[in-house]
Design an enzyme around this catalytic site. Structure first.
Site, PDB file in Angstrom:
ATOM      1  N   ASP A 149       0.861  -1.199   0.000  1.00 52.50           N
ATOM      2  CA  ASP A 149       0.000   0.000   0.000  1.00 52.50           C
ATOM      3  C   ASP A 149       0.890   1.239   0.000  1.00 52.50           C
ATOM      4  O   ASP A 149       2.080   1.168   0.337  1.00 52.50           O
ATOM      5  CB  ASP A 149      -0.920   0.014   1.233  1.00 52.50           C
ATOM      6  CG  ASP A 149      -1.837   1.249   1.241  1.00 52.50           C
ATOM      7  OD1 ASP A 149      -2.456   1.546   0.198  1.00 52.50           O
ATOM      8  OD2 ASP A 149      -1.927   1.932   2.281  1.00 52.50           O
ATOM      9  N   SER A 150       0.287   2.383  -0.326  1.00 49.89           N
ATOM     10  CA  SER A 150       1.043   3.634  -0.294  1.00 49.89           C
ATOM     11  C   SER A 150       1.407   4.022   1.141  1.00 49.89           C
ATOM     12  O   SER A 150       2.247   4.887   1.342  1.00 49.89           O
ATOM     13  CB  SER A 150       0.208   4.744  -0.931  1.00 49.89           C
ATOM     14  OG  SER A 150      -0.973   4.940  -0.167  1.00 49.89           O
ATOM     15  N   TYR A 175      -0.818   8.622  -2.713  1.00 48.55           N
ATOM     16  CA  TYR A 175      -0.812   8.335  -4.141  1.00 48.55           C
ATOM     17  C   TYR A 175      -2.052   8.927  -4.820  1.00 48.55           C
ATOM     18  O   TYR A 175      -2.059   9.138  -6.027  1.00 48.55           O
ATOM     19  CB  TYR A 175      -0.858   6.813  -4.369  1.00 48.55           C
ATOM     20  CG  TYR A 175       0.457   6.081  -4.235  1.00 48.55           C
ATOM     21  CD1 TYR A 175       1.564   6.645  -3.606  1.00 48.55           C
ATOM     22  CD2 TYR A 175       0.586   4.791  -4.759  1.00 48.55           C
ATOM     23  CE1 TYR A 175       2.753   5.944  -3.491  1.00 48.55           C
ATOM     24  CE2 TYR A 175       1.783   4.089  -4.658  1.00 48.55           C
ATOM     25  CZ  TYR A 175       2.860   4.668  -4.018  1.00 48.55           C
ATOM     26  OH  TYR A 175       4.033   3.970  -3.921  1.00 48.55           O
ATOM     27  N   GLY A 176      -3.103   9.126  -4.014  1.00 47.11           N
ATOM     28  CA  GLY A 176      -4.420   9.455  -4.571  1.00 47.11           C
ATOM     29  C   GLY A 176      -4.492  10.705  -5.404  1.00 47.11           C
ATOM     30  O   GLY A 176      -5.381  10.851  -6.240  1.00 47.11           O
ATOM     31  N   CYS A 206      -4.295  -1.504  -2.154  1.00 44.47           N
ATOM     32  CA  CYS A 206      -4.425  -0.068  -2.387  1.00 44.47           C
ATOM     33  C   CYS A 206      -5.313   0.109  -3.610  1.00 44.47           C
ATOM     34  O   CYS A 206      -4.999  -0.415  -4.689  1.00 44.47           O
ATOM     35  CB  CYS A 206      -3.035   0.517  -2.650  1.00 44.47           C
ATOM     36  SG  CYS A 206      -3.047   2.255  -3.095  1.00 44.47           S
ATOM     37  N   ASN A 207      -6.418   0.813  -3.437  1.00 42.70           N
ATOM     38  CA  ASN A 207      -7.339   1.005  -4.559  1.00 42.70           C
ATOM     39  C   ASN A 207      -6.726   1.865  -5.657  1.00 42.70           C
ATOM     40  O   ASN A 207      -6.934   1.625  -6.837  1.00 42.70           O
ATOM     41  CB  ASN A 207      -8.624   1.676  -4.059  1.00 42.70           C
ATOM     42  CG  ASN A 207      -9.457   0.734  -3.228  1.00 42.70           C
ATOM     43  OD1 ASN A 207     -10.359   0.085  -3.727  1.00 42.70           O
ATOM     44  ND2 ASN A 207      -9.148   0.636  -1.949  1.00 42.70           N
ATOM     45  N   THR A 208      -5.976   2.882  -5.234  1.00 46.04           N
ATOM     46  CA  THR A 208      -5.398   3.799  -6.222  1.00 46.04           C
ATOM     47  C   THR A 208      -4.415   3.035  -7.115  1.00 46.04           C
ATOM     48  O   THR A 208      -4.441   3.162  -8.345  1.00 46.04           O
ATOM     49  CB  THR A 208      -4.691   4.966  -5.503  1.00 46.04           C
ATOM     50  OG1 THR A 208      -5.588   5.507  -4.534  1.00 46.04           O
ATOM     51  CG2 THR A 208      -4.285   6.042  -6.467  1.00 46.04           C
ATOM     52  N   GLU A 235      -3.045   9.064   7.928  1.00 50.87           N
ATOM     53  CA  GLU A 235      -1.574   8.954   7.979  1.00 50.87           C
ATOM     54  C   GLU A 235      -0.993   9.762   9.145  1.00 50.87           C
ATOM     55  O   GLU A 235       0.058   9.450   9.660  1.00 50.87           O
ATOM     56  CB  GLU A 235      -0.955   9.438   6.659  1.00 50.87           C
ATOM     57  CG  GLU A 235      -1.167   8.496   5.486  1.00 50.87           C
ATOM     58  CD  GLU A 235      -0.272   7.249   5.510  1.00 50.87           C
ATOM     59  OE1 GLU A 235       0.913   7.358   5.823  1.00 50.87           O
ATOM     60  OE2 GLU A 235      -0.792   6.144   5.213  1.00 50.87           O
ATOM     61  N   CYS A 270     -11.058   2.894  -0.547  1.00 51.59           N
ATOM     62  CA  CYS A 270      -9.681   3.272  -0.225  1.00 51.59           C
ATOM     63  C   CYS A 270      -9.356   2.525   1.053  1.00 51.59           C
ATOM     64  O   CYS A 270     -10.147   2.562   2.010  1.00 51.59           O
ATOM     65  CB  CYS A 270      -9.567   4.775  -0.005  1.00 51.59           C
ATOM     66  SG  CYS A 270      -7.935   5.261   0.635  1.00 51.59           S
ATOM     67  N   THR A 271      -8.218   1.843   1.058  1.00 50.41           N
ATOM     68  CA  THR A 271      -7.941   0.960   2.199  1.00 50.41           C
ATOM     69  C   THR A 271      -7.662   1.729   3.491  1.00 50.41           C
ATOM     70  O   THR A 271      -7.666   1.141   4.565  1.00 50.41           O
ATOM     71  CB  THR A 271      -6.780   0.014   1.871  1.00 50.41           C
ATOM     72  OG1 THR A 271      -5.664   0.797   1.419  1.00 50.41           O
ATOM     73  CG2 THR A 271      -7.172  -0.971   0.806  1.00 50.41           C
ATOM     74  N   HIS A 272      -7.458   3.038   3.382  1.00 53.32           N
ATOM     75  CA  HIS A 272      -7.301   3.832   4.603  1.00 53.32           C
ATOM     76  C   HIS A 272      -8.644   4.058   5.317  1.00 53.32           C
ATOM     77  O   HIS A 272      -8.671   4.305   6.515  1.00 53.32           O
ATOM     78  CB  HIS A 272      -6.717   5.220   4.277  1.00 53.32           C
ATOM     79  CG  HIS A 272      -5.251   5.238   4.003  1.00 53.32           C
ATOM     80  ND1 HIS A 272      -4.685   4.623   2.927  1.00 53.32           N
ATOM     81  CD2 HIS A 272      -4.223   5.801   4.691  1.00 53.32           C
ATOM     82  CE1 HIS A 272      -3.369   4.823   2.942  1.00 53.32           C
ATOM     83  NE2 HIS A 272      -3.066   5.534   4.008  1.00 53.32           N
TER      84      HIS A 272
END
Ligand code: DGL
Length: 278
Positions: free
Chosen positions: A12-13, A44-45, A75-77, A162, A196-198
């Site tokens: 993931d980012s 990354y988004g 990571c979806n992005t 983050e 979005c995995t966040h």
């Protein structure tokens, strides 16, 4: 590293992929894993297609070099902007036996059984929303009874996670703003994809502002189920994944920060190593 150490790579980012990783460890604890977070270059988004592709391929190459035969883009992005090119352009020539999987398709497959109204909302990064990956994939799986999809980009949510501001008034402000805007586009939505995995890390706040009865698709358990199914259907890959329950964390940023937030999100001790990509 021993010759038969062939972990499953999870990328993931930043921290968001931990929401997927936690479920993989819970459902499939027997495998070895490497989690790699590109925290130094996150988010990354908001980055271009070319940059997300370049960064994601660097990360996947790094994981391949560590022995990973299979990598999950948690990571979806990255799944929206890099997965297809990696699968079609990079793997066939240079790594024909390795596999890279994403999180969009597995999530979309759950939608027809979740929505009753046939109206779905997608929350994601700007990159994921602009890529139109979710509306396109949803249209593919339900051609006969079309599902209406509206999307909302939530650019502030990843920095909030983050920076561990999940409980702050700022988090509540932006979550309410984006949900209000999503429902203004379609009040009939009964299912929301946290694309979005966040975002699952903000679930408590999201639920505060959600109309009653609206369902949230949390990707962690879904991706874990689908990975289990994939490994069952691909015994040749399953056999190549080593199984000693080892788990390593790598970050491109400070290990101290990663361990602190990692502990919080995973609910267990995280001890990361620093790596440089690119
Ligand atoms: N967690 C990532 C996703 O699922 C991306 C967050 C970001 O780096 O913008 O899209």
């Amino acid at each position: 590293m021993s010759d038969n150490y062939q972990p499953i790579g999870v990328f993931d980012s930043g921290y968001g992929g931990l929401t997927i990783f936690k479920e993989l460890l819970r459902q499939l604890p027997q495998y070895d894993y490497i989690y790699l977070g590109d925290n130094a270059r996150n988010p990354y988004g908001t980055r271009s297609f070319e940059v997300v592709y370049e960064y994601t391929w660097q990360a996947v190459s790094y994981l391949f070099a560590q022995g990973c035969q299979l990598v999950v883009l948690a990571c979806n992005t990255a799944s929206a902007k890099a997965l297809r090119n990696i699968q079609q352009k990079e793997l066939p020539g240079s790594f024909p036996d390795r596999r890279v999987l994403g999180v969009i398709r597995p999530s979309v497959e759950m939608i027809p059984e979740m929505t009753k109204t046939g109206h779905v909302g997608v929350l994601g990064t700007k990159g994921t929303v602009v890529s139109e990956s979710y509306p396109m994939e949803i249209a593919k799986i339900s051609p006969k009874s079309p599902i209406s999809v509206v999307q909302e980009a939530c650019p502030m949510w990843v920095p909030i996670v983050e920076n561990n501001l999940i409980e702050s008034p700022g988090a509540a402000f932006f979550v309410e703003q984006n949900l209000t805007s999503l429902f203004a586009k379609d009040p009939l939505i009964d299912t929301i994809i946290l694309g979005c995995t966040h975002y699952p890390l903000l679930t408590k706040v999201i639920r505060k502002f959600l109309p009653e009865g609206v369902r949230l698709l949390d990707q962690g358990p879904v991706v874990a189920d689908k990975l289990e199914d994939y490994l069952y259907r691909h015994p040749e890959m399953e056999l190549r994944c080593s199984k000693s329950g080892r788990c390593d964390y790598y970050t491109t940023e400070s290990t101290q920060n990663f361990d602190l937030l990692g502990n919080l999100f995973m609910g267990s001790e995280v001890k990361s190593q620093h790596v440089k990509l690119g």
